[in-house]
Motif scaffolding. Structure first.
Motif, PDB file in Angstrom:
ATOM      1  N   THR A   1       0.813  -1.223   0.000  1.00  0.00           N
ATOM      2  CA  THR A   1       0.000   0.000   0.000  1.00  0.00           C
ATOM      3  C   THR A   1       0.840   1.264   0.000  1.00  0.00           C
ATOM      4  O   THR A   1       0.302   2.360  -0.064  1.00  0.00           O
ATOM      5  CB  THR A   1      -0.910   0.019   1.227  1.00  0.00           C
ATOM      6  N   ASP A   2       2.163   1.112   0.071  1.00  0.00           N
ATOM      7  CA  ASP A   2       2.992   2.303   0.221  1.00  0.00           C
ATOM      8  C   ASP A   2       3.737   2.682  -1.051  1.00  0.00           C
ATOM      9  O   ASP A   2       4.516   3.615  -1.046  1.00  0.00           O
ATOM     10  CB  ASP A   2       4.005   2.085   1.359  1.00  0.00           C
ATOM     11  N   ASN A   3       3.555   1.959  -2.176  1.00  0.00           N
ATOM     12  CA  ASN A   3       4.275   2.350  -3.379  1.00  0.00           C
ATOM     13  C   ASN A   3       3.514   3.469  -4.078  1.00  0.00           C
ATOM     14  O   ASN A   3       2.299   3.500  -4.148  1.00  0.00           O
ATOM     15  CB  ASN A   3       4.512   1.159  -4.307  1.00  0.00           C
ATOM     16  N   SER A   4       4.255   4.396  -4.614  1.00  0.00           N
ATOM     17  CA  SER A   4       3.655   5.564  -5.253  1.00  0.00           C
ATOM     18  C   SER A   4       3.029   5.245  -6.594  1.00  0.00           C
ATOM     19  O   SER A   4       2.218   6.022  -7.096  1.00  0.00           O
ATOM     20  CB  SER A   4       4.734   6.646  -5.420  1.00  0.00           C
ATOM     21  N   SER A   5       3.386   4.127  -7.199  1.00  0.00           N
ATOM     22  CA  SER A   5       2.877   3.801  -8.530  1.00  0.00           C
ATOM     23  C   SER A   5       1.444   3.303  -8.493  1.00  0.00           C
ATOM     24  O   SER A   5       0.776   3.265  -9.516  1.00  0.00           O
ATOM     25  CB  SER A   5       3.767   2.738  -9.183  1.00  0.00           C
ATOM     26  N   GLY A   6       0.940   2.889  -7.324  1.00  0.00           N
ATOM     27  CA  GLY A   6      -0.459   2.495  -7.209  1.00  0.00           C
ATOM     28  C   GLY A   6      -0.748   1.082  -7.637  1.00  0.00           C
ATOM     29  O   GLY A   6      -1.897   0.741  -7.866  1.00  0.00           O
ATOM     30  N   GLY A   7       0.233   0.205  -7.721  1.00  0.00           N
ATOM     31  CA  GLY A   7      -0.001  -1.175  -8.114  1.00  0.00           C
ATOM     32  C   GLY A   7       1.290  -1.946  -8.182  1.00  0.00           C
ATOM     33  O   GLY A   7       2.378  -1.397  -8.042  1.00  0.00           O
ATOM     34  N   ALA A   8       1.177  -3.245  -8.391  1.00  0.00           N
ATOM     35  CA  ALA A   8       2.346  -4.108  -8.483  1.00  0.00           C
ATOM     36  C   ALA A   8       2.059  -5.218  -9.470  1.00  0.00           C
ATOM     37  O   ALA A   8       0.902  -5.533  -9.764  1.00  0.00           O
ATOM     38  CB  ALA A   8       2.716  -4.678  -7.109  1.00  0.00           C
ATOM     39  N   SER A   9       3.137  -5.821  -9.981  1.00  0.00           N
ATOM     40  CA  SER A   9       3.008  -6.847 -11.015  1.00  0.00           C
ATOM     41  C   SER A   9       3.937  -8.008 -10.720  1.00  0.00           C
ATOM     42  O   SER A   9       4.981  -7.847 -10.060  1.00  0.00           O
ATOM     43  CB  SER A   9       3.349  -6.274 -12.404  1.00  0.00           C
ATOM     44  N   ALA A  10       3.543  -9.167 -11.202  1.00  0.00           N
ATOM     45  CA  ALA A  10       4.410 -10.349 -11.210  1.00  0.00           C
ATOM     46  C   ALA A  10       4.903 -10.523 -12.637  1.00  0.00           C
ATOM     47  O   ALA A  10       4.132 -10.816 -13.544  1.00  0.00           O
ATOM     48  CB  ALA A  10       3.650 -11.573 -10.743  1.00  0.00           C
ATOM     49  N   LEU A  11       6.187 -10.304 -12.844  1.00  0.00           N
ATOM     50  CA  LEU A  11       6.791 -10.367 -14.172  1.00  0.00           C
ATOM     51  C   LEU A  11       7.516 -11.691 -14.341  1.00  0.00           C
ATOM     52  O   LEU A  11       8.407 -12.027 -13.558  1.00  0.00           O
ATOM     53  CB  LEU A  11       7.766  -9.209 -14.373  1.00  0.00           C
ATOM     54  N   THR A  12       7.133 -12.447 -15.355  1.00  0.00           N
ATOM     55  CA  THR A  12       7.794 -13.709 -15.687  1.00  0.00           C
ATOM     56  C   THR A  12       8.597 -13.516 -16.960  1.00  0.00           C
ATOM     57  O   THR A  12       8.076 -13.050 -17.982  1.00  0.00           O
ATOM     58  CB  THR A  12       6.775 -14.836 -15.892  1.00  0.00           C
ATOM     59  N   LEU A  13       9.852 -13.872 -16.893  1.00  0.00           N
ATOM     60  CA  LEU A  13      10.769 -13.741 -18.025  1.00  0.00           C
ATOM     61  C   LEU A  13      11.241 -15.127 -18.432  1.00  0.00           C
ATOM     62  O   LEU A  13      11.607 -15.941 -17.582  1.00  0.00           O
ATOM     63  CB  LEU A  13      11.968 -12.868 -17.631  1.00  0.00           C
ATOM     64  N   GLY A  14      11.234 -15.408 -19.739  1.00  0.00           N
ATOM     65  CA  GLY A  14      11.663 -16.706 -20.228  1.00  0.00           C
ATOM     66  C   GLY A  14      12.488 -16.592 -21.491  1.00  0.00           C
ATOM     67  O   GLY A  14      12.161 -15.807 -22.387  1.00  0.00           O
ATOM     68  N   PHE A  15      13.570 -17.360 -21.558  1.00  0.00           N
ATOM     69  CA  PHE A  15      14.431 -17.431 -22.738  1.00  0.00           C
ATOM     70  C   PHE A  15      14.519 -18.875 -23.205  1.00  0.00           C
ATOM     71  O   PHE A  15      14.646 -19.793 -22.382  1.00  0.00           O
ATOM     72  CB  PHE A  15      15.848 -16.922 -22.428  1.00  0.00           C
ATOM     73  N   GLN A  16      14.468 -19.079 -24.507  1.00  0.00           N
ATOM     74  CA  GLN A  16      14.762 -20.375 -25.123  1.00  0.00           C
ATOM     75  C   GLN A  16      15.865 -20.164 -26.156  1.00  0.00           C
ATOM     76  O   GLN A  16      15.710 -19.342 -27.064  1.00  0.00           O
ATOM     77  CB  GLN A  16      13.521 -20.970 -25.786  1.00  0.00           C
TER      78      GLN A  16
END
Length: 744
Positions: A692-707
């Motif tokens: 609740t304290d980040n200024s951006s107003g939200g959060a994300s789960a970022l998944t990164l994948g390489f083949q």
């Protein structure tokens, strides 16, 4: 009105209010009842013949309709005096009132006949199943006195039921013997002697997951190895028969599965029609939540009680989709088309056996046994591999329902101590044709699962239904149908830079290619068995990094050699839309992609997949060389919906891509995808509290994948240096994204 409220689900119009069991405000009177042909001039026929003027209609007001409805509930056949009184009170003529009551009685009769047809159809299905069971029992009747063949008339109904029960017990005994043989290392016949030895109840309980030993069928008890759990073996390895391919050969089981499928269909319809107290609104986000206590009271629970420690993921969603009911049903009953319609959700789908064919060559009443594998694009969420029953039913003209239920839960209702981590309760969709090629689709997903196998980062997402719930199913269906309509239409989209350049055949080839790339990308994230990935344990890597490898040899669409996949998921305190816009921006590509050489990429072609142009396929050129001199391009697909966002890309040579743009076959274009999958998550993985304290107003789960193709020789050995190189590339990319966004 009671009769109409009962028929709200099967009425002429299938709307969101109808399917949830709500009565329309006008009680069906807005069609025939709200218009009467009165005040027609005597010379109307002559006027119509000339084609100059049309008949005048008088549309009743809502107040008049309400008063007429109230009187109709008490008296459906008013006499002349009552009609005059009603007309005087509502400023209507007696003739108008008479016509309105005639139309209302006709409508009521039609609804009742339709309701009776639906009830009779359901009774017919039940009788059909019972008839199949009776025919199976009558094929080889046995005489009770002599044990020989008996005449058909000599076999009673009780004997038929005994034969069915005997067949079931024999099947259970066969499965117990197979499990015992597997763990004891010798045929069970060598230990038990003749089969005439009495069988105790404990052995039957064993096959259902409740037994504790084999003493009832052994002439001398034999100790079992320490730690042996026979019920785990039964639950995980049992098939419907002892056949290797898993096909059904027992008529008893076919009948049992049909009865279970029909019960699941009834439950699906009831869950679609019922609101409170079965469903209630969440105070946090307003989403519908299932009242589990009310669910247990309302439904019999033919697949057993919820296992200890499991949590329920139940969701319901209704929306309009650009597809007709017959096309959606046909795609659901055809596994390859089902996979195409829900990319990045289904990695494997196959029909094991068609247990019952539909009536008159249609899908109505068809029951299939299927294998399916459901995936979510993250190594932190394991894929769900299930054997399901899929039952299709037509309930009225233009209205179909398709329901799924786990097979293992029907056969093993106790489920005690089972290693299975999830089970699928009656789930599926109800679709009703509306207008202009659209359908109203209500999707219900009901799954019980063990949350311990899911990473802390994604537990809130799975609970919300955006991972495997109805919201994601319906959002994916809507996006794919809109994509197909826009991508294959001749309508000019403002952001589409290839209008008049790429042919319709070329668009089809690109659409087919991008679906394959997206599915391959997801399989590399969640270790799907569809691509035969092998997980690697490498020292020195972070515990959250998943590294896998596989060997490909002469497979269409994939380069031959040793392929390495590396993926991970991280939490970033940035809203999903902001992160998606940053990663798909070609001008900012150089801030995180090493292929961009630190600069922006040039857009050679862009094909829109949505009306707003946000979902699109792009062909990019790195800034290393001008377009006319470069032989390496980047093919990228980016899309977003309410369930998540994707950016998937793959290097491709310009010559091959030019052939695809002209409509060439894309199946043999060898590509290895990489990219990102983004999901909303308000919780930090290392803190059990909302952010609740980040200024951006939200959060994300970022998944990164390489083949990456580490060696073109299939026999080559995978080295630790190659793994460390891919791991460094992934860590560097994540750090560049964090630095560019200004987050820790």
């Amino acid at each position: 009105m009671e009769g109409q409220e009962e028929m709200g689900f099967f009425g002429d119009q299938f709307e969101a209010n109808n399917i949830l069991g709500k009565e329309k405000e006008d009680s069906g009177s807005e069609n025939n009842d709200s218009v009467s042909v009165e005040d027609v001039p005597e010379n109307a026929a002559q006027t119509n013949n000339k084609g100059r003027r049309r008949k005048r209609y008088n549309r009743h007001t809502p107040q008049q309709i309400q008063e007429l409805e109230n009187f109709f509930k008490n008296c459906a056949h008013p006499d002349e005096k009552q009609r005059l009184e009603i007309g005087r009170r509502l400023s209507l003529e007696s003739r108008q009132v008479k016509f309105w009551f005639q139309n209302r009685r006709t409508q009521m009769k039609t609804q009742m006949e339709r309701h009776e047809n639906v009830v009779l159809k359901q009774e017919y299905d039940k009788l059909r199943v019972e008839n199949i069971a009776i025919k199976d029992a009558m094929r080889n009747p046995m005489c009770q006195n002599c044990g020989g063949a008996a005449m058909l008339g000599e076999v009673s109904m009780d004997q038929h039921h005994l034969r069915l029960e005997n067949a079931r017990l024999k099947d259970e005994l066969t499965r117990v013997c197979a499990v015992a043989e597997r763990f004891l290392g010798k045929p069970i016949t060598d230990l038990v002697g003749p089969l005439s030895v009495p069988v105790s109840n404990s052995n039957l309980e064993l096959s259902m997951g409740r037994g504790g030993g084999l003493s009832g069928i052994m002439s001398s008890p034999a100790p079992l190895p320490m730690g042996l759990n026979l019920e785990n073996g039964v639950s995980s390895t049992s098939t419907m028969t002892t056949s290797v391919n898993g096909s059904v050969t027992s008529e008893y089981e076919k009948t049992m599965f049909m009865q279970a499928a029909m019960a699941a269909m009834d439950e699906l319809l009831a869950m679609a029609q019922t609101d409170t107290p079965l469903w209630y609104k969440s105070l946090d986000d307003g989403k519908e939540m299932l009242n589990h206590d009310e669910y247990v009271k309302k439904f019999s629970g033919f697949i057993g009680t919820r296992p200890c420690g499991f949590i329920t993921d139940a969701s319901r969603e209704t929306g309009s989709v650009f597809i007709n009911s017959s096309e959606l049903v046909e795609s659901m009953m055809f596994p390859s088309r089902w996979k195409e319609m829900f990319p990045c959700m289904i990695s494997k789908g196959a029909t094991v056996e068609v247990l019952f064919n539909g009536a008159s060559g249609t899908r109505d009443g068809e029951l299939q046994l299927m294998n399916a594998e459901f995936v979510f694009p993250s190594p932190f969420v394991p894929f769900r591999q299930e054997k399901i029953l899929r039952f299709c039913k037509q309930h009225s003209e233009g209205m179909w329902a398709v329901v799924d239920v786990s097979v293992d839960m029907i056969r093993e209702p106790s489920f005690s101590g089972s290693p299975i981590k999830w089970r699928r309760l009656p789930s599926g969709c109800i679709v009703q044709d509306v207008a202009n090629g659209y359908s109203l689709v209500t999707w219900i997903e009901h799954v019980e699962y063990d949350e311990n196998c899911i990473h802390q980062l994604y537990r809130p997402l799975v609970r919300s239904g955006l991972a495997f719930g109805a919201q994601r199913w319906l959002a994916t269906l809507q996006r794919e149908r809109d994509c197909t309509a826009v991508f294959m239409s001749a309508r000019i989209i403002p952001d589409d830079s290839t209008v008049g350049v790429v042919t319709q055949d070329g668009r089809r080839s690109i659409l087919k290619l991008m679906r394959r790339i997206s599915n391959n990308f997801c399989s590399g994230l969640c270790a799907s068995s569809a691509c035969r990935w092998e997980k690697l344990q490498v020292g020195g890597l972070a515990p959250d990094v998943c590294v896998m490898s596989r060997v490909t040899v002469d497979e269409p669409g994939e380069p031959s050699g040793v392929v390495l996949s590396a993926s991970t998921s991280v939490w970033i305190p940035v809203p999903r839309q902001h992160l998606f816009d940053f990663l798909r921006d070609e001008k900012l590509r150089g801030k995180w992609d090493i292929l961009a050489n630190g600069g922006p990429m040039e857009v050679i072609a862009r094909l829109s997949k949505s009306h707003d142009g946000i979902n699109c396929v792009s062909l990019l050129c790195p800034p290393a060389a001008p377009t006319r001199e470069s032989n390496m391009l980047i093919l990228q697909e980016s899309w977003t919906d309410r369930a998540g966002s994707f950016i998937v890309y793959a290097p491709v040579d310009s010559t091959s891509m030019e052939s695809v743009l002209r409509g060439g076959d894309s199946d043999y274009l060898a590509l290895l995808p990489s990219g990102f999958a983004i999901a909303d998550t308000p919780m930090h993985p290392n803190a059990h509290a909302l952010v609740t304290d980040n200024s951006s107003g939200g959060a994300s789960a970022l998944t990164l994948g390489f083949q990456i193709l580490v060696n073109s020789l299939p026999t080559a050995k995978l080295t630790v240096e190659s793994i460390n190189t891919v791991n460094d590339l992934m860590s560097c990319t994540i750090q560049k994204i964090r630095d560019s966004l200004g987050v820790n």
